[in-house]
Design an enzyme around this catalytic site. Structure first.
Site, PDB file in Angstrom:
ATOM      1  N   CYS A 177       0.812  -1.228   0.000  1.00 46.13           N
ATOM      2  CA  CYS A 177       0.000   0.000   0.000  1.00 46.13           C
ATOM      3  C   CYS A 177       0.842   1.272   0.000  1.00 46.13           C
ATOM      4  CB  CYS A 177      -0.944  -0.018   1.186  1.00 46.13           C
ATOM      5  SG  CYS A 177      -1.525  -1.665   1.587  1.00 46.13           S
ATOM      6  N   HIS A 317      -3.603   7.954   5.496  1.00 43.89           N
ATOM      7  CA  HIS A 317      -3.676   6.595   4.954  1.00 43.89           C
ATOM      8  C   HIS A 317      -5.059   6.040   5.299  1.00 43.89           C
ATOM      9  CE1 HIS A 317      -2.370   2.831   3.395  1.00 43.89           C
ATOM     10  NE2 HIS A 317      -2.405   2.212   4.545  1.00 43.89           N
ATOM     11  N   GLU A 328      -1.785   5.600  13.089  1.00 43.01           N
ATOM     12  CA  GLU A 328      -1.613   6.812  12.289  1.00 43.01           C
ATOM     13  C   GLU A 328      -1.974   8.058  13.100  1.00 43.01           C
ATOM     14  OE1 GLU A 328      -3.797   6.995   8.582  1.00 43.01           O
ATOM     15  OE2 GLU A 328      -2.494   8.602   7.854  1.00 43.01           O
ATOM     16  N   LYS A 348     -10.220   7.181   1.378  1.00 39.28           N
ATOM     17  CA  LYS A 348     -10.602   5.766   1.256  1.00 39.28           C
ATOM     18  C   LYS A 348     -12.030   5.549   1.744  1.00 39.28           C
ATOM     19  CE  LYS A 348      -5.935   3.792   1.556  1.00 39.28           C
ATOM     20  NZ  LYS A 348      -5.106   4.957   1.897  1.00 39.28           N
ATOM     21  N   HIS A 353      -9.685   1.272  -0.973  1.00 39.08           N
ATOM     22  CA  HIS A 353      -8.225   1.222  -0.885  1.00 39.08           C
ATOM     23  C   HIS A 353      -7.674   0.744  -2.226  1.00 39.08           C
ATOM     24  CE1 HIS A 353      -4.242   0.780   0.395  1.00 39.08           C
ATOM     25  NE2 HIS A 353      -4.421   0.250   1.584  1.00 39.08           N
ATOM     26  N   PHE A 412       1.614  -2.910   3.959  1.00 37.40           N
ATOM     27  CA  PHE A 412       1.968  -4.226   4.492  1.00 37.40           C
ATOM     28  C   PHE A 412       3.461  -4.418   4.228  1.00 37.40           C
ATOM     29  CE2 PHE A 412      -2.277  -6.778   4.037  1.00 37.40           C
ATOM     30  CZ  PHE A 412      -2.774  -6.119   5.141  1.00 37.40           C
TER      31      PHE A 412
END
Lengths: 429, 432
Positions: A177, A317, A328, A348, A353, A412
């Site tokens: 990502c 994010h 975050e 998102k 995503h 990830f």
């Protein structure tokens, strides 16, 4: 004196629309792109919703159309978004400039399409176990160089440089990502260090297919709110239960600042800073303290020479998973201070995503925020998580000038990307 | 003026050996490492040979047993990458150096250690894990969806991540600096080194670990490369008139790079210096290369310019030299275009260790460094009659003594990708 980088073209193919204008309008109106999956039958899956790109027409014309056979769905998005970005910028590679153009993209990881895998299964794994000895026997698979080319991890970047005649630096980045953000950051560095004067930079992905959806379902990472798709992605909300898969592509044309000014280019914003870090914690999460994302944000601000107080908007994010959202928020508080009122939203919430495409699309959104002075909302935030105590954009706001915007992408594998964009009038030539 | 970027450690593994010295020794002995594939019954295959890194000792990657257990679930490409990287990190002495720092200094050390990796991306065979569910579903996606939980590992996606080497180097060593993973076919590993170099030169970090790794040997790749005319059934003969293609290999190589001052500060031995880099694409197509070697020639010119050296200063060219008809021919054209009639000794290593794809450029760089450090380049032992169309390329089956310390390492990949690296051995090195 360090070279600066201007964003002069933007192209978007997203679940919210197949152009920059359509995607931007939906973001401002708070219209969701999440709906039941239509591209295949998801009824056997626990998750049956996603943010799909709809009514998509591949963009290539004339002689380049024949190249589409080499392009998987996500690469077709990339070609269309890149075409838009180049048209939008009003500058394109020509034989004289081709070697000064770079192309860098966060490239989706999925290669083999489901139907191709089904063919492999029928021919080489009739009972499920792969039997390599059948490979070269009569009745075995016919070689298919086009499919083989299409399934290469760098097929997207290879087609991009071919279609647009780019002959300088080329790079495909995959850090899950964080891919798109890191690719745009690398493009910034290429122009800054003189390896290129122009860059086509972006990201693209589509994992909304039987294998991609399966891989996320197996991990249990997705929201299962099949009955309420438009509300399924709710970053920072106490009731969130996972993210929603999206697909699409975002590309930007980046140019050396002075050259862009000389040709009278329309400059959306300065791409001012890039920050990277590794969380070095777990494969799927960063530390609850925000360690990892903190370093990426600080590096990006320092790289941009920007003070946290100048930042008017953070495109988070914000995946809508508990671990990400809390880590975050802790990171943003650590970098900006507990008293900071910086505006934050996760787009998102509307477009899902986009995985390897997310960072590039969201950086482009950051440029549009600065250009238009408007902030996209964080949809579906009805019960803010008390551990996510930030100043979220929950409703449409009147236009106002945003001097500096930030875009976060955490992947990830622990790679974190942060990009900082600055208003063109504050770029200080 | 930017600071010099030095190489303070290297690790490598391929079918020829599990460290750079052993690999170089095998090349000098003229040994090839190809054998029929054992993982599948390949007796009916027209091109059943490949170079597997049988010496990979996965248990030696990390000493922490819990960590070792989690990495042993990863794909072979990742084990190779982690192996080469862990050897390079151990050889560098950087962990012992960090252990002597106080807490804040050690934290800063980690935050200022960059990691760049390059790999092949997702292979076909990863998705073979879904074949049992597909067979059971017999084409019905609904049934397929319901079957998955029973037959596919829930962490399938995490095992397939192209950035796993990056991830686990972070977790194992605590490195937190600038990073990314390149998935650009056979130039991935070289690009990782190139970006590590620029990260240091640009002042983003004082040290970096760069890794290229790949395990490309799989049936679909063999089938398609064979039918594209790129794989041979015999031996790999780069630049030979009778060359008939390449063979696949697997492997990994890693370098620890440091700014000269960071290396000096901790008293690290310097194995070499990276002087310059070049990257150029040909925009010719996914599987195509231009016959004139245009992209490679421009990559070489960029690297020489960045290094600030004339073509005459190069003492060895480690060519991509994969033994396919068109790649070798266009590579010879590129070298001729830049060097004219005065070409330094040219060699290639794929005749012995195969084409390790994303790892190839990184392996070539580590091996070429060994060549200029010892002033001796292994020949292309399978070479019989140099292709007259590649002349006057100075290729030889025998080892060639080298007059200088600077090597040019070339890499090429699908999509018309080209890279060049200029590497210099230290002046005081002598024969090993």
């Amino acid at each position: 004196m360090r070279r600066r980088v201007a964003i002069t073209g933007i192209g978007l193919v997203t679940p919210l629309g197949n152009s920059t204008a359509d995607s931007w309008r939906a973001l401002l109106e708070g219209r969701s792109g999440i709906a039941p999956i239509t591209s295949f039958d998801p009824s056997g899956y626990p998750v049956q919703i996603a943010a799909e790109v709809r009514n998509f027409q591949p963009a290539l014309d004339g002689s380049r159309r024949k190249l589409l056979k080499f392009a998987s769905r996500h690469v077709q998005f990339a070609l269309a978004a890149a075409q838009q970005a180049i048209e939008d910028a009003g500058v394109r590679p020509d034989p004289r400039s081709a070697s000064r153009w770079a192309c860098v993209a966060g490239s989706g990881m999925m290669g083999v399409a489901f139907e191709e895998l089904a063919q492999i299964q029928r021919r080489l794994a009739p009972h499920g176990d792969f039997r390599g000895e059948l490979m070269f026997k009569p009745g075995g698979p016919a070689p298919d160089p086009v499919a083989y080319g299409r399934n290469q991890a760098n097929a997207g970047i290879a087609l991009l440089v071919q279609c647009f005649g780019i002959k300088g630096y080329a790079g495909a980045i995959h850090t899950a990502c964080a891919s798109g953000g890191q690719a745009v950051g690398l493009a910034l560095r290429l122009i800054r260090r003189g390896s290129a004067d122009f860059a086509l930079a972006g990201g693209f992905d589509s994992m909304i297919n039987p294998i991609g959806l399966a891989s996320f379902c197996l991990l249990g990472a997705l929201s299962t709110d099949n009955d309420a798709p438009a509300q399924a992605s709710r970053p920072f909300d106490l009731t969130r239960n996972g993210f929603v898969l999206g697909e699409g592509a975002g590309f930007m044309v980046l140019e050396e600042w002075q050259a862009a000014r000389r040709r009278g280019a329309r400059i959306y914003a300065e791409l001012a800073g890039d920050g990277n870090s590794l969380s070095s914690y777990r494969v799927t999460d960063s530390h609850p303290s925000g360690d990892g994302p903190i370093q990426a944000m600080r590096r990006a601000l320092e790289d941009a020479g920007a003070d946290p107080a100048e930042v008017g908007y953070i495109n988070a994010h914000g995946t809508s998973t508990i671990m990400n959202d809390r880590s975050e928020c802790a990171a943003i508080r650590a970098v900006f201070g507990a008293a900071s009122r910086v505006k934050v939203s996760s787009t998102k919430s509307l477009m899902g995503h986009l995985i390897a495409g997310a960072g590039a699309v969201e950086a482009a959104i950051g440029a549009l925020v600065i250009h238009h002075g408007r902030l996209p909302v964080n949809a579906n935030l009805n019960h803010p998580d008390p551990q996510c105590d930030l100043n979220f954009v929950r409703e449409a706001e009147p236009p106002h000038r945003v001097r500096v915007a930030m875009s976060n992408s955490f992947g990830f594998g622990g790679s974190n990307s942060c990009l900082v964009l600055r208003h063109r009038e504050d770029a200080g030539e | 003026m930017s600071e010099a970027v030095v190489i303070t450690a290297a690790g490598a593994i391929c079918a020829l050996g599990a460290d750079p010295g052993a690999i170089l020794a095998a090349l000098r002995a003229g040994r090839t490492a190809f054998a029929p594939l054992r993982e599948w019954d390949s007796s009916t295959w027209p091109a059943p040979l490949a170079a597997c890194a049988d010496q990979l000792d996965a248990a030696a990657i990390f000493s922490d047993r819990k960590l070792l257990k989690s990495v042993q679930r990863l794909r072979r490409t990742d084990l190779l990458g982690l192996y080469a990287a862990s050897r390079a990190i151990a050889a560098s002495g950087m962990i012992e150096y960090r252990a002597a720092l106080d807490g804040a200094q050690a934290a800063a050390f980690n935050e200022n250690t960059a990691v760049f990796t390059g790999c092949g991306g997702v292979a076909y065979h990863y998705q073979y894990d879904f074949l049992p569910a597909m067979a059971a579903a017999d084409g019905d996606i609904g049934v397929f969806g319901r079957q998955l939980g029973a037959s596919v590992n829930p962490t399938w996606l995490l095992q397939a991540l192209p950035n796993n080497v990056l991830c686990y180097l972070g977790i194992a060593y605590g490195f937190k600096g600038p990073n990314f993973c390149v998935t650009n076919h056979s130039v991935s590993g070289t690009t990782a080194i190139i970006e590590a170099f620029h990260s240091l030169r640009g002042g983003d970090a004082p040290r970096a670990v760069a890794v290229g790794h790949d395990a490309p040997i799989e049936p679909e790749t063999i089938l398609n490369l064979y039918h594209l005319g790129l794989l041979t059934s015999e031996s790999v003969r780069p630049f030979d008139a009778a060359r008939s293609g390449c063979l696949l290999g697997e492997g990994a190589a890693a370098m620890v790079l440091e700014t000269a001052s960071a290396a000096a500060q901790r008293g690290a031995a310097v194995l070499g210096t990276i002087l310059g880099t070049g990257v150029a694409t040909e925009a010719a197509g996914v599987l195509a290369i231009r016959p004139d070697g245009d992209g490679e020639a421009r990559a070489i010119e960029m690297a020489l310019e960045e290094a600030g050296v004339e073509p005459g200063a190069i003492s060895l060219i480690a060519a991509h030299g994969n033994g396919t008809v068109n790649s070798d021919l266009s590579e010879a054209a590129a070298i001729r275009q830049v060097f004219g009639a005065v070409i330094p000794p040219v060699t290639s290593f794929k005749w012995a260790l195969g084409h390790t794809m994303a790892a190839a450029g990184a392996l070539d760089a580590v091996i070429a460094l060994g060549c200029v450090r010892t002033a001796l380049a292994p020949g292309i032992a399978t070479l019989r009659d140099p292709d007259p169309r590649c002349l006057p390329l100075p290729v030889s089956a025998a080892a060639t003594p080298l007059r200088g310390k600077i090597a040019l390492v070339l890499g090429r990949g699908f999509g018309g990708m080209n890279t060049a690296l200029v590497i210099q051995a230290p002046a005081e090195d002598c024969d090993e």
